[in-house]
Design an enzyme around this catalytic site. Structure first.
Site, mmCIF file in Angstrom:
data_model
loop_
_atom_site.group_PDB
_atom_site.id
_atom_site.type_symbol
_atom_site.label_atom_id
_atom_site.label_comp_id
_atom_site.label_asym_id
_atom_site.label_seq_id
_atom_site.Cartn_x
_atom_site.Cartn_y
_atom_site.Cartn_z
ATOM 1 N N PHE A 128 0.819 -1.220 0.000
ATOM 2 C CA PHE A 128 0.000 0.000 0.000
ATOM 3 C C PHE A 128 0.851 1.268 0.000
ATOM 4 O O PHE A 128 0.581 2.206 0.735
ATOM 5 C CB PHE A 128 -0.972 -0.002 1.182
ATOM 6 C CG PHE A 128 -1.665 -1.312 1.415
ATOM 7 C CD1 PHE A 128 -2.081 -2.097 0.354
ATOM 8 C CD2 PHE A 128 -1.904 -1.770 2.705
ATOM 9 C CE1 PHE A 128 -2.721 -3.318 0.572
ATOM 10 C CE2 PHE A 128 -2.546 -2.978 2.928
ATOM 11 C CZ PHE A 128 -2.957 -3.763 1.867
ATOM 12 N N HIS A 129 1.873 1.286 -0.866
ATOM 13 C CA HIS A 129 2.772 2.431 -0.962
ATOM 14 C C HIS A 129 2.829 2.980 -2.391
ATOM 15 O O HIS A 129 3.917 3.144 -2.954
ATOM 16 C CB HIS A 129 4.186 2.035 -0.514
ATOM 17 C CG HIS A 129 4.272 1.557 0.899
ATOM 18 N ND1 HIS A 129 5.294 0.749 1.353
ATOM 19 C CD2 HIS A 129 3.467 1.762 1.967
ATOM 20 C CE1 HIS A 129 5.115 0.483 2.640
ATOM 21 N NE2 HIS A 129 4.012 1.085 3.038
ATOM 22 N N PRO A 130 1.696 3.292 -3.015
ATOM 23 C CA PRO A 130 1.750 3.828 -4.385
ATOM 24 C C PRO A 130 2.344 5.231 -4.394
ATOM 25 O O PRO A 130 2.114 6.037 -3.496
ATOM 26 C CB PRO A 130 0.282 3.837 -4.823
ATOM 27 C CG PRO A 130 -0.484 3.978 -3.536
ATOM 28 C CD PRO A 130 0.313 3.216 -2.514
#
Length: 541
Positions: free
Chosen positions: A466-468
């Protein structure tokens, strides 16, 4: 709607920091507009509530990655915060800046000299109050509360000792002198509560009186006269409304920021024309350069039962919650992922390219319901993936979700690192410190013995951490969307300030770098003198 000096679109990590720093000038009128609701849920503020918070569709954009060419898995969840505080209100709270060499690479490889680590460290320090105390690396007088993991569980101790025994390194502070090795991690937590960007920055900003907040209001278009911004159009309570300002700051995050730019006619001309949108500014890099940390989860049986394994029993859960309410302590004050670290996949790596997150409990999700197991879990990430994806429009309707193609494992490098990460994880768990604690490996990964088996398992089970980021990258090449201050090329009065500016993904979690970036650009906006660079020494030098 009344006019403002500045409109900030998005009350996430960057937007909250901007509201606080820009709002310090009480002559500046600011509108902060957020698509989601106020952060009232107790699960947001109880650190252990993270298991519920990020699964709640009320506070989550609930994105899903498009089917990936290199994966058999088709339902990769991409949660993003849709609430005050944005993703800082639903994430796992890990405070990790990334490796200093990441930022030095921004300066040299991407021609962004103002973003070397020496120039960023002063902003990291100024932004936090760490319970480790202030020193050359850490701050003790900033708005964001940061605390080292303290939950007492022998599995944490075994993980850290095993990392040392396996030769993977150990550090006392991953954000300090030695950023490499396993350790107890920091969390955005203060006095046993989550310290989101809304708590740390937006609440103080609102108290001054010159910052107006609108919630449950989704911006659908940036209004422009030629290339000059004039305001925004948004929907609230089913009605389309407008607000006006000549300075617009887009802080929607790496997915929503490029999406709104394209809806407003700023993006790749051919793509906009295909969707029936008039091009105002041809900017081919909008939505490109999408990066994320590809992630795997390995779980192992715990041979001993600990209280955290049984906390999801209704009575125990109630007792833990009550204890937290009165003391701000106990298992409910833990963000679970209190240990981890940065390690090298092998000796050829210049600096760590794998990240661990360690939790002393196993889990299974059935829909949004979680079941805890007598086990422990280890997330492993590819820190500097070479694969790049793209955010694109599905339709010209602003209420339709964009298409998210992460293009995971497009480059063989990323698969190679993941295979090494699986072996590193298993080697760590096999060390003497885990004797009597670690049992068998659980679930499908246990059957993946050979590299060929591991590759098959990865293609069926890969996730994201969850690190876009990177989809409106800053710089001065043809694919850069903004300059080094977030000003959108080809426009006047429009900036993007969030993780979409990152030219290269940091080697760690993104909340801390996003807040640092926003604080640094806020000084550019106000004309304040930049904080003096700090040329600290590091163990890897």
């Amino acid at each position: 709607m009344a006019s403002f000096d500045t409109i900030i679109i998005g009350a996430g990590s960057a937007g909250c920091v901007l509201a606080n720093k820009l709002g310090a000038d009480r002559t500046r009128s600011i509108l902060v507009i957020e698509a989601g609701p106020v952060d009232r849920s107790l699960y947001i503020h109880i650190p252990a509530g993270v298991y519920r918070a990020w699964k709640d569709p009320k506070y989550n954009w609930d994105y899903t990655a498009a089917p990936q060419n290199n994966l058999h898995k088709t339902n990769i969840e991409i949660p993003r915060g849709r609430v005050l505080g944005g993703s800082s209100s639903i994430n796992s709270m890990v405070y990790m800046r990334g490796h200093p060499l990441d930022y030095d690479a921004w300066a040299t490889d991407h021609n962004l000299p103002d973003w070397s680590y020496a120039n960023c460290l002063s902003y990291f320090k100024a932004g936090e109050t760490s319970d480790r105390g202030g020193d050359e690396y850490r701050g003790d007088n900033g708005p964001l509360g940061v605390s080292k993991g303290q939950y007492d569980n022998p599995l944490f101790d075994a993980f850290i000792a095993s990392g040392e025994q396996a030769g993977q390194g150990r550090t006392d502070d991953p954000n300090g002198f030695n950023p490499e090795g396993v350790c107890r991690l920091d969390a955005t937590r203060r006095n046993g509560r989550r310290c989101s960007a809304a708590v740390a920055h937006l609440r103080p900003a609102l108290k001054r009186g010159n910052v107006t907040l609108l919630t449950n209001a989704q911006v659908t278009r940036i209004l422009m006269s030629g290339t000059q911004t004039t305001g925004i159009e948004f929907i609230q309570n089913g009605e389309t409304q407008q607000a006006h300002a000549s300075d617009i700051i887009l802080s929607g995050g790496a997915i929503n920021s490029p999406h709104l730019l394209m809806l407003s006619g700023i993006g790749p001309k051919d793509h906009l024309t295909d969707k029936g949108i008039e091009t105002r500014v041809h900017s081919p890099g909008v939505g490109q350069n999408l990066m994320d940390h590809a992630n795997l989860i390995l779980q192992f049986e715990s041979l001993k039962s600990f209280p955290i394994h049984r906390v999801d029993h209704p009575i125990r859960k109630g007792l833990a919650g009550a204890y937290w309410l009165f003391t701000r302590k106990g298992v409910a004050a833990s963000n679970i992922w209190e240990a981890g670290g940065l390690i090298k996949s092998d000796d050829t790596a210049d600096y760590p390219d794998i990240q661990y997150h360690f939790g002393p409990v196993g889990f299974e999700y059935t829909g949004n319901k979680i079941t805890l197991n007598q086990a422990f879990a280890i997330h492993v990430d590819v820190l500097r993936p070479k694969s790049r994806g793209v955010i694109s429009l599905s339709t010209s309707n602003p209420l339709d979700k964009p298409l998210l193609n992460f293009n995971f494992l497009d480059k063989n490098h990323d698969m190679d690192i993941l295979i090494k990460a699986v072996h590193k994880t298993r080697d760590l768990v096999s060390q003497p410190a885990f004797r009597g604690l670690a049992g068998r490996e659980l679930f499908e990964s246990a059957d993946a013995k050979t590299d060929a088996d591991i590759i098959t398992w990865i293609r069926h089970h890969l996730e994201t951490d969850f690190h876009p980021c990177g989809t409106c990258k800053m710089g001065n090449d043809d694919m850069a969307v903004t300059d080094d201050q977030g000003r959108v090329h080809g426009t006047t009065g429009l900036r993007v300030v969030d993780a979409s500016l990152f030219p290269m993904i940091p080697s760690g979690n993104l909340n801390a770098p996003t807040q640092m970036l926003a604080a640094k650009i806020a000084d550019k906006i106000t004309g304040a003198a930049p904080l003096a660079p700090i040329h600290a020494k590091f163990a890897f030098q």
